[in-house]
Design a protein around this motif. Sequence first.
Motif, PDB file in Angstrom:
ATOM      1  N   MET A   1      46.975  27.187  23.934  1.00 56.64           N
ATOM      2  CA  MET A   1      46.822  25.795  24.338  1.00 56.64           C
ATOM      3  C   MET A   1      46.767  24.913  23.090  1.00 56.64           C
ATOM      4  O   MET A   1      46.070  25.228  22.129  1.00 56.64           O
ATOM      5  CB  MET A   1      45.543  25.606  25.159  1.00 56.64           C
ATOM      6  N   SER A   2      47.509  23.822  23.107  1.00 55.16           N
ATOM      7  CA  SER A   2      47.535  22.909  21.977  1.00 55.16           C
ATOM      8  C   SER A   2      46.187  22.215  21.825  1.00 55.16           C
ATOM      9  O   SER A   2      45.531  21.869  22.805  1.00 55.16           O
ATOM     10  CB  SER A   2      48.643  21.870  22.170  1.00 55.16           C
ATOM     11  N   VAL A   3      45.751  22.012  20.596  1.00 56.06           N
ATOM     12  CA  VAL A   3      44.527  21.259  20.341  1.00 56.06           C
ATOM     13  C   VAL A   3      44.846  19.945  19.638  1.00 56.06           C
ATOM     14  O   VAL A   3      43.953  19.144  19.377  1.00 56.06           O
ATOM     15  CB  VAL A   3      43.520  22.070  19.497  1.00 56.06           C
ATOM     16  N   PHE A   4      46.113  19.726  19.311  1.00 46.87           N
ATOM     17  CA  PHE A   4      46.498  18.483  18.647  1.00 46.87           C
ATOM     18  C   PHE A   4      47.982  18.236  18.872  1.00 46.87           C
ATOM     19  O   PHE A   4      48.753  19.146  19.178  1.00 46.87           O
ATOM     20  CB  PHE A   4      46.197  18.551  17.146  1.00 46.87           C
ATOM     21  N   SER A   5      48.365  16.980  18.723  1.00 47.10           N
ATOM     22  CA  SER A   5      49.774  16.609  18.798  1.00 47.10           C
ATOM     23  C   SER A   5      50.290  16.323  17.393  1.00 47.10           C
ATOM     24  O   SER A   5      49.519  16.021  16.477  1.00 47.10           O
ATOM     25  CB  SER A   5      49.952  15.364  19.680  1.00 47.10           C
ATOM     26  N   VAL A   6      51.610  16.440  17.230  1.00 44.97           N
ATOM     27  CA  VAL A   6      52.260  16.205  15.941  1.00 44.97           C
ATOM     28  C   VAL A   6      53.274  15.082  16.130  1.00 44.97           C
ATOM     29  O   VAL A   6      54.181  15.198  16.956  1.00 44.97           O
ATOM     30  CB  VAL A   6      52.973  17.480  15.441  1.00 44.97           C
ATOM     31  N   GLN A   7      53.105  14.000  15.377  1.00 47.06           N
ATOM     32  CA  GLN A   7      53.980  12.850  15.535  1.00 47.06           C
ATOM     33  C   GLN A   7      53.933  11.988  14.273  1.00 47.06           C
ATOM     34  O   GLN A   7      52.996  12.117  13.473  1.00 47.06           O
ATOM     35  CB  GLN A   7      53.529  12.017  16.739  1.00 47.06           C
ATOM     36  N   PRO A   8      54.907  11.122  14.074  1.00 48.90           N
ATOM     37  CA  PRO A   8      54.813  10.192  12.936  1.00 48.90           C
ATOM     38  C   PRO A   8      53.632   9.239  13.146  1.00 48.90           C
ATOM     39  O   PRO A   8      53.367   8.803  14.267  1.00 48.90           O
ATOM     40  CB  PRO A   8      56.149   9.430  12.970  1.00 48.90           C
ATOM     41  N   LEU A   9      52.922   8.927  12.100  1.00 46.67           N
ATOM     42  CA  LEU A   9      51.856   7.943  12.216  1.00 46.67           C
ATOM     43  C   LEU A   9      52.443   6.548  12.406  1.00 46.67           C
ATOM     44  O   LEU A   9      51.910   5.730  13.157  1.00 46.67           O
ATOM     45  CB  LEU A   9      50.976   7.969  10.962  1.00 46.67           C
ATOM     46  N   ILE A  10      53.550   6.277  11.729  1.00 39.42           N
ATOM     47  CA  ILE A  10      54.230   4.984  11.807  1.00 39.42           C
ATOM     48  C   ILE A  10      55.630   5.225  12.340  1.00 39.42           C
ATOM     49  O   ILE A  10      56.387   6.033  11.778  1.00 39.42           O
ATOM     50  CB  ILE A  10      54.289   4.308  10.428  1.00 39.42           C
ATOM     51  N   LYS A  13      58.960   6.296  10.344  1.00 40.37           N
ATOM     52  CA  LYS A  13      58.598   6.804   9.023  1.00 40.37           C
ATOM     53  C   LYS A  13      58.194   8.273   9.139  1.00 40.37           C
ATOM     54  O   LYS A  13      57.415   8.645  10.013  1.00 40.37           O
ATOM     55  CB  LYS A  13      57.427   6.023   8.430  1.00 40.37           C
ATOM     56  N   SER A  14      58.706   9.103   8.230  1.00 39.43           N
ATOM     57  CA  SER A  14      58.291  10.506   8.225  1.00 39.43           C
ATOM     58  C   SER A  14      56.991  10.708   7.459  1.00 39.43           C
ATOM     59  O   SER A  14      56.323  11.737   7.609  1.00 39.43           O
ATOM     60  CB  SER A  14      59.393  11.375   7.606  1.00 39.43           C
ATOM     61  N   LEU A  15      56.616   9.749   6.630  1.00 39.76           N
ATOM     62  CA  LEU A  15      55.386   9.782   5.843  1.00 39.76           C
ATOM     63  C   LEU A  15      54.478   8.642   6.298  1.00 39.76           C
ATOM     64  O   LEU A  15      54.928   7.489   6.341  1.00 39.76           O
ATOM     65  CB  LEU A  15      55.711   9.633   4.355  1.00 39.76           C
ATOM     66  N   PRO A  16      53.210   8.946   6.631  1.00 42.55           N
ATOM     67  CA  PRO A  16      52.643  10.285   6.787  1.00 42.55           C
ATOM     68  C   PRO A  16      52.851  10.814   8.202  1.00 42.55           C
ATOM     69  O   PRO A  16      53.067  10.054   9.139  1.00 42.55           O
ATOM     70  CB  PRO A  16      51.154  10.053   6.519  1.00 42.55           C
ATOM     71  N   GLY A 130      41.304  -2.347   2.273  1.00 42.16           N
ATOM     72  CA  GLY A 130      40.843  -1.030   1.858  1.00 42.16           C
ATOM     73  C   GLY A 130      41.745   0.112   2.254  1.00 42.16           C
ATOM     74  O   GLY A 130      41.344   1.283   2.214  1.00 42.16           O
ATOM     75  N   GLU A 131      42.996  -0.184   2.649  1.00 39.43           N
ATOM     76  CA  GLU A 131      43.929   0.894   2.983  1.00 39.43           C
ATOM     77  C   GLU A 131      44.238   1.746   1.746  1.00 39.43           C
ATOM     78  O   GLU A 131      44.026   1.313   0.606  1.00 39.43           O
ATOM     79  CB  GLU A 131      45.237   0.324   3.538  1.00 39.43           C
ATOM     80  N   THR A 132      44.736   2.941   1.981  1.00 40.68           N
ATOM     81  CA  THR A 132      45.232   3.816   0.916  1.00 40.68           C
ATOM     82  C   THR A 132      46.743   3.978   1.126  1.00 40.68           C
ATOM     83  O   THR A 132      47.188   4.935   1.769  1.00 40.68           O
ATOM     84  CB  THR A 132      44.522   5.182   0.942  1.00 40.68           C
ATOM     85  N   PRO A 133      47.544   3.016   0.654  1.00 40.21           N
ATOM     86  CA  PRO A 133      48.992   3.116   0.837  1.00 40.21           C
ATOM     87  C   PRO A 133      49.551   4.361   0.154  1.00 40.21           C
ATOM     88  O   PRO A 133      48.988   4.869  -0.822  1.00 40.21           O
ATOM     89  CB  PRO A 133      49.523   1.843   0.168  1.00 40.21           C
ATOM     90  N   VAL A 134      50.674   4.857   0.657  1.00 43.23           N
ATOM     91  CA  VAL A 134      51.335   6.032   0.093  1.00 43.23           C
ATOM     92  C   VAL A 134      52.818   5.716  -0.107  1.00 43.23           C
ATOM     93  O   VAL A 134      53.342   4.726   0.411  1.00 43.23           O
ATOM     94  CB  VAL A 134      51.177   7.263   1.013  1.00 43.23           C
ATOM     95  N   ALA A 135      53.496   6.569  -0.880  1.00 44.47           N
ATOM     96  CA  ALA A 135      54.927   6.389  -1.120  1.00 44.47           C
ATOM     97  C   ALA A 135      55.543   7.730  -1.504  1.00 44.47           C
ATOM     98  O   ALA A 135      54.895   8.581  -2.114  1.00 44.47           O
ATOM     99  CB  ALA A 135      55.184   5.366  -2.223  1.00 44.47           C
ATOM    100  N   PHE A 283      48.764   1.970   6.082  1.00 42.75           N
ATOM    101  CA  PHE A 283      48.217   2.143   7.427  1.00 42.75           C
ATOM    102  C   PHE A 283      46.703   1.965   7.358  1.00 42.75           C
ATOM    103  O   PHE A 283      46.083   2.290   6.339  1.00 42.75           O
ATOM    104  CB  PHE A 283      48.567   3.530   7.992  1.00 42.75           C
ATOM    105  N   PRO A 284      46.081   1.447   8.397  1.00 41.10           N
ATOM    106  CA  PRO A 284      44.625   1.250   8.369  1.00 41.10           C
ATOM    107  C   PRO A 284      43.883   2.563   8.578  1.00 41.10           C
ATOM    108  O   PRO A 284      44.278   3.393   9.402  1.00 41.10           O
ATOM    109  CB  PRO A 284      44.376   0.282   9.524  1.00 41.10           C
ATOM    110  N   TRP A 285      42.798   2.736   7.831  1.00 46.31           N
ATOM    111  CA  TRP A 285      41.927   3.881   8.043  1.00 46.31           C
ATOM    112  C   TRP A 285      41.167   3.731   9.359  1.00 46.31           C
ATOM    113  O   TRP A 285      40.796   2.627   9.754  1.00 46.31           O
ATOM    114  CB  TRP A 285      40.893   3.990   6.927  1.00 46.31           C
ATOM    115  N   GLN A 286      40.907   4.868   9.997  1.00 46.62           N
ATOM    116  CA  GLN A 286      39.933   4.941  11.078  1.00 46.62           C
ATOM    117  C   GLN A 286      38.813   5.870  10.629  1.00 46.62           C
ATOM    118  O   GLN A 286      39.051   6.839   9.896  1.00 46.62           O
ATOM    119  CB  GLN A 286      40.578   5.473  12.363  1.00 46.62           C
TER     120      GLN A 286
END
Length: 322
Positions: A1-10, A13-16, A130-135, A283-286
């Motif tokens: 049984m799956s415990v999580f889904s896998v998808q683009p956050l944005i 975009k493949s990252l993240p 306060g986001e942590t942008p990535v590239a 992306f905003p932190w949660q």
Amino acid sequence: MSVFSVQPLIEGKSLPLLLKADKAGQPLGAALPRLRDTVDRHLTDCGGIVFRDFSLDGPDAFRAFAADFGHPLLTYEFGSTPRSQVTSGVYTSTEYPPHQHIPLHNEQAYTRDWPMKIWFYCMQPALQGGETPVADSRAIYRDMPPAIRERFAEKGVMYVRNYGNGLDVDWQQVFGTESRSEVEAYCAGHDIECEWKQDGELRTRQICQGTARHPVTGEWVWFNQAHLFHVSNLEPEVRESLLDVVGDETELPRNVLYGDGSPIDDETLSTVRNVLETHKISFPWQAGDVAMLDNMLTAHARAPFKGPRKVIVAMAEAHRQG
């Protein structure tokens, strides 16, 4: 049984990549075996993964989660920014004032030794910003003007640091010792030239890579911090004031040259910063989010913020440039 889904956050975009708990509050550590398999399959493709809606009970649980990926956590050696240790192998994120922007960079790309993996755990997001942008460092390498890319690849980068005197992190904090002989031994073992100045402070020089090849994927990445160490990173009035204090650029707390000792002009680094900026993904932190980055494939930054913010960091899998 799956415990999580896998998808683009944005979307688009493949990252993240986002690994999201099917049911909010699932313990992150308990899901680790399945998460590890997904990370092994996806991290080198996407460069970064965010774990969301899982439960993680504080810094010690974060440390255990990061360490369970199979490599001992690293100490923050030869650091360039102020941090505090939270628990073994876990540190605060860079302790710069909230109003300051930290540009995109790969952790410790100003050395020839760096972590391949870095994790961020958002215990408390800021009220604003306060986001942590990535590239993607591969895309940055590809889009860098060829003449600049080739010059950095051929010549490398020389980082010059003058410690202490109230202008930057002192050498005792950077090297974690009060012993000059221990500093000299560390420098000798890491190809760092060091000298003790007449005022008792330390100057170091190290020639490092401008670009690098990922040891697993074989892909080339833009991998240096010239745009951070160069005096042009300072606001013009700060630059002038600092030069008035230290006298000339050789005494700046930090500066950077090409590996052959020739200067890097402001215009070149302005172009570098512009390329980096075009690849920034924010992306905003949660609260409770954990982000895991391949440190060579993905650069990170920090946006200015207001209100309390608590993001802690762990690093692992030491790599040394040959």
